[in-house]
Design an enzyme around this catalytic site. Sequence first.
Site, PDB file in Angstrom:
ATOM      1  N   ASP A 136      41.945  42.634  38.589  1.00  0.00           N
ATOM      2  CA  ASP A 136      42.188  41.241  38.988  1.00  0.00           C
ATOM      3  C   ASP A 136      41.025  40.361  38.537  1.00  0.00           C
ATOM      4  O   ASP A 136      41.051  39.138  38.710  1.00  0.00           O
ATOM      5  CB  ASP A 136      42.481  41.117  40.493  1.00  0.00           C
ATOM      6  N   SER A 137      40.010  40.979  37.901  1.00  0.00           N
ATOM      7  CA  SER A 137      38.953  40.198  37.228  1.00  0.00           C
ATOM      8  C   SER A 137      39.566  39.308  36.152  1.00  0.00           C
ATOM      9  O   SER A 137      38.895  38.425  35.618  1.00  0.00           O
ATOM     10  CB  SER A 137      37.912  41.134  36.608  1.00  0.00           C
ATOM     11  N   ASP A 191      45.601  46.774  39.368  1.00  0.00           N
ATOM     12  CA  ASP A 191      44.748  46.337  40.469  1.00  0.00           C
ATOM     13  C   ASP A 191      45.565  45.481  41.448  1.00  0.00           C
ATOM     14  O   ASP A 191      46.178  44.490  41.039  1.00  0.00           O
ATOM     15  CB  ASP A 191      43.605  45.484  39.882  1.00  0.00           C
ATOM     16  N   LYS A 225      44.861  50.327  42.234  1.00  0.00           N
ATOM     17  CA  LYS A 225      43.534  50.256  42.869  1.00  0.00           C
ATOM     18  C   LYS A 225      43.584  49.188  43.952  1.00  0.00           C
ATOM     19  O   LYS A 225      44.244  48.162  43.774  1.00  0.00           O
ATOM     20  CB  LYS A 225      42.449  49.904  41.847  1.00  0.00           C
ATOM     21  N   GLU A 246      30.953  49.681  43.485  1.00  0.00           N
ATOM     22  CA  GLU A 246      30.446  48.458  42.839  1.00  0.00           C
ATOM     23  C   GLU A 246      29.241  47.903  43.591  1.00  0.00           C
ATOM     24  O   GLU A 246      29.257  47.784  44.824  1.00  0.00           O
ATOM     25  CB  GLU A 246      31.558  47.390  42.771  1.00  0.00           C
TER      26      GLU A 246
HETATM   27  O1  KIV Z   1      38.933  43.635  38.789  1.00  0.00           O
HETATM   28  C1  KIV Z   1      38.202  44.414  38.156  1.00  0.00           C
HETATM   29  O2  KIV Z   1      38.048  44.326  36.938  1.00  0.00           O
HETATM   30  C2  KIV Z   1      37.511  45.457  38.916  1.00  0.00           C
HETATM   31  C3  KIV Z   1      36.464  46.251  38.207  1.00  0.00           C
HETATM   32  C4  KIV Z   1      35.283  45.419  37.952  1.00  0.00           C
HETATM   33  C5  KIV Z   1      36.128  47.501  38.920  1.00  0.00           C
HETATM   34  O3  KIV Z   1      37.777  45.627  40.061  1.00  0.00           O
END
Ligand code: KIV
Length: 260
Positions: free
Chosen positions: A44-45, A83, A113, A178
């Site tokens: 979700d980044s 995610d 995730k 993290e």
């Molecule tokens: O959203 C994401 O990219 C993440 C990673 C940084 C682990 O959660």
Amino acid sequence: MPVTVTKLLKMKERNEKISALTAYDYPFAKIVDESGVHIILVGDSLGNVIQGESSTLPVTMDEMIYHTRIVSKGVQNAMVVGDMPFMSYQVSIEDAIRNAGRFLKETGASAVKLEGGASVSTLIKSISAAGIPVQAHIGLTPQSVHQMGGYRVQRDEERLLDDAKEVEAAGAFSVVLEGIPSDIAKKITQAVKIPTIGIGAGPDCDGQILVLHDMLALTDRKMPKFVKQYAQLGEVARDSIKDYVDEVAKGTFPSEEHCY
Ligand code: KIV
């Protein structure tokens, strides 16, 4: 051979390091997969690096489904993990299972995730019981930015160890660590049988993950200390586009070879 949960667990047993990266679209997913990365997280980044938001909070389920689907099309070997965005699993267990299931039904991902430790262990249990592999994410959890008072390194060793053990007991197949001091991440890695994947958590995790657009310098956002930039692709793109603009202005593009 596609990377499976079993393979990742074996890699930990054999002390083989796991590499993970994010991807958000077909062309980069293909490049990342062809480079031998084991796990591709559609993070979700994407809120930060694709949508230009200042946090991951606005990202929706439908946006995650869209990006995970186009990533999966470019991947042959890596495990694709979708995610779960903010508010897609916090409201009710039914909601969480339904949304986790959408990743497997609609996108080609083979796991999801979600962020949180002991507080989400019941959720992890329920989603896993539905046959959906879950990767947990503890330490600095960006969806809780307001509760944490900013993006801060997490140092409460007892709580972090407890979180890791709880998500393992709940059935998570792996856990992202993290923003955790290296010595604590090392203790967590030794305390659990599931692979730990670190980001800003030092060298002793079972694997590492970075945000693709950060490690290739495709964004101009402020980089956290843990990011190593392996290339300056933003600069390469800017220079190439400037050359194009110049050539169009001068009338040297298109030349004979690009004309019918
Ligand atoms: O959203 C994401 O990219 C993440 C990673 C940084 C682990 O959660």
